[in-house]
Scaffold this active site. Structure first.
Site, PDB file in Angstrom:
ATOM      1  CB  SER A 214     -14.206  -1.540   7.043  1.00  0.00           C
ATOM      2  OG  SER A 214     -13.666  -0.324   7.958  1.00  0.00           O
ATOM      3  CE  LYS A 217     -12.350   2.854   7.747  1.00  0.00           C
ATOM      4  NZ  LYS A 217     -13.509   2.010   7.006  1.00  0.00           N
ATOM      5  CB  SER A 391     -15.094   1.320  11.138  1.00  0.00           C
ATOM      6  OG  SER A 391     -14.789   0.791   9.709  1.00  0.00           O
TER       7      SER A 391
END
Length: 553
Positions: A214, A217, A391
């Site tokens: 993640s 991102k 997230s």
């Protein structure tokens, strides 16, 4: 009885308290409505801060020379108090330099990301994507950290720290043993950079391209903001085809569009229905044929991981991310067709306003259609902050497609990935070894380096790119917001701000810390082939905590 070693801190504590009490109310107000108050608050606080900080300096200088042999709680107090003084003393100057402050109150990560959003938090990548669990904002979580302002210290190269940067040798002595923890698996990489100078202070495996999970991102956020700007908004509209009663609900790709009664500042389908009904009645229409248009996006709607609780099918028209419950973030079952679901809810709202609509079907608005009404998302800065703090995979994939559309590429998974890489190349960031396949990091074939991740964070702090500032302000705050709510229960709470990443066998962490000398450091830690997510997270957290506690000269 006062322990001799504690006397300097007993003396310094009132100064610390005064500084904190003087700044905290102003910071809280600025976080809620930054645009009208920030500059005035900064001007009001600065003289008092200077006097309080000057008064505290002698005691703090003596404390640095004290060798503590008392229990761990004493060391924690020393670290926390030192970080608070350093951070709060510089926060006002930095707040003034950081800008711009958009009309929505852009600096809201500490106040309402994952806290006001029903405290349901987010997930790194969730349960059915090959992960071993998720992290979220627990109910009853503490309010945003008073010390959270310290993570803004040193934003950009405009801020000059009094103390020199940590040295590579000293950092190696602190970080090397922690990074050798078996919990971090067979392959790992790490980089630490001084944000104020852009100079790399520490690196191991800096150019090794590993699965970022993640933390991808961060790249998505930088690409989207650089392509569209922090004030860009996404619009959902209705259009009436000429000479017919066909009403088309046109999706603009707003991932925060909501069908809930309380919109909480996001674009509302109910509001859009009310405006549309008013426009229809002015035209003498009370019966319409309802269609919906999701043609802004192209290619497969389903991520290659398949049906998943962490990501709805990606559509240009969706309400509440296609969630089947009242959650606002985190894993949950999604509707199979978000666009049809949103159109059905819109039809129900129209009925409540006296407009009868047929069962909606897919279509595409023509260039001749008359626009009737529209609602717009909050600015892109707010979407980025929400994506990073929680997230949020749905927002990430939407922003990847929006970046593609804004730069003339196909708004698909592949087009979004290509657009992200192209935007980062324009910024002359180190892309060697990087590979993008999506915007969320759910794809295990994504590859990033620790060097690129820290370069992204440094770029976000560069005064030459104020539009990128939400990348820093949106990062979860340790122990307080988003995916770090339940982590960092010790002295680093409120001082570490970082994006988490978790896939099976992959644990990553990238963000910023304010060290003991008040310098803002960017870091990226990537670990592959891990066997225990909990153990790996703990090892990463210990490493970030050590970096925050380090003067390292």
């Amino acid at each position: 009885m006062v322990v001799p070693e504690l006397r300097p801190w007993r003396a310094a504590r009132p100064h610390v308290t005064r500084v904190a009490n003087a700044v905290r109310p102003r910071l809280a107000r600025a976080a809620g409505s930054v645009r009208p108050h920030l500059e005035r608050a900064a001007d009001a606080v600065r003289p008092g801060l200077r006097r309080a900080t000057a008064a505290a300096k002698p005691q703090l200088a003596r404390v640095r020379t004290v060798r503590f042999t008392r229990p761990k709680s004493v060391g924690t107090w020393r670290f926390t108090a030192g970080a608070a003084v350093a951070g709060l003393a510089l926060a006002v100057t930095v707040a003034t330099a950081a800008g711009p402050w958009d009309s929505s109150g852009q600096r809201t990560a500490e106040e309402d990301r994952a806290v006001a959003l029903e405290r349901t938090g987010g997930t790194d990548h969730g349960r059915n994507s090959g992960t071993s669990g998720s992290s979220g904002t627990a109910a009853g979580a503490p309010r945003p950290a008073p010390s959270a302002a310290s993570v803004l210290v040193g934003l950009g190269r405009a801020t000059t720290a009094v103390q020199p940067s940590p040295t590579g040798t000293a950092l190696s002595g602190v970080l090397d043993p922690l990074l050798k923890d078996a919990a971090l698996g067979a392959r790992h990489s790490a980089v630490v950079v001084d944000v104020a100078t852009g100079r790399r202070l520490y690196g191991t495996g800096a150019d090794d391209a590993l699965t970022p999970a993640s933390t991808t991102k961060i790249a998505t956020a930088v690409a989207a903001l650089s392509a569209m700007g922090a004030d860009h908004r996404l619009t959902t509209r209705t259009a009436l085809e000429p000479g017919t009663k066909e009403l088309v609900l046109v999706g603009g790709g707003d991932p925060t569009l909501t069908a809930r009664a309380r919109a909480e500042g996001w674009a509302s389908l109910k509001v859009l229905a009310g405006r549309t009904a008013k426009a229809l009645k002015k035209r003498g229409l009370q019966d319409v044929t309802l269609s919906y248009d999701e043609s802004l996006y192209a290619g497969p709607a389903l991520h290659r991981i398949g049906v998943n609780v962490n990501l709805a099918p990606v559509s240009a028209l969706a309400a509440d991310e296609g969630r089947t419950d009242d959650s606002t973030s985190g894993p949950v079952t999604r509707v199979p067709d978000p666009a049809a679901d949103a159109a059905r809810k819109f039809a129900a709202f129209l009925k409540g306003y006296g407009i009868r609509a047929t069962s909606p079907g897919p279509s595409k608005a023509t260039g001749r259609a008359e626009n009737l009404a529209a609602v717009s998302s909050p600015p892109l800065s707010a979407l980025v902050e929400r994506m990073l703090t929680n997230s949020d995979n749905d927002i990430a994939e939407a922003l990847a497609r929006q970046t593609a559309a804004a730069t003339g590429k196909r708004a698909s998974f592949d087009g979004g990935a290509a657009a992200i890489a192209a935007q980062l190349e324009k910024l002359q960031l180190p892309l060697r070894g990087a590979r993008f396949h999506d915007g969320s990091g759910l794809d295990r074939n994504d590859r990033l380096t620790a060097d690129l991740l820290t370069s992204l964070l440094v770029e976000a702090g560069d005064p030459a790119h104020p539009e990128l500032r939400p990348v820093l302000t949106g990062l979860p705050v340790a122990g307080f917001t988003g995916t770090l709510t339940s982590r960092y229960n010790g002295g680093a709470a409120g001082v570490v701000r970082a994006k988490t990443g978790t896939l099976t066998g992959v644990n990553t962490l990238a963000g910023t810390v304010v060290d003991q000398d008040g310098r803002l450091l960017a870091f990226a830690f990537l670990a592959s082939d891990t066997t225990s997510p909990a153990a790996a997270q703990s090892a990463l957290d210990r490493t970030a905590t050590a970096l925050a506690a380090c003067g390292c000269h």
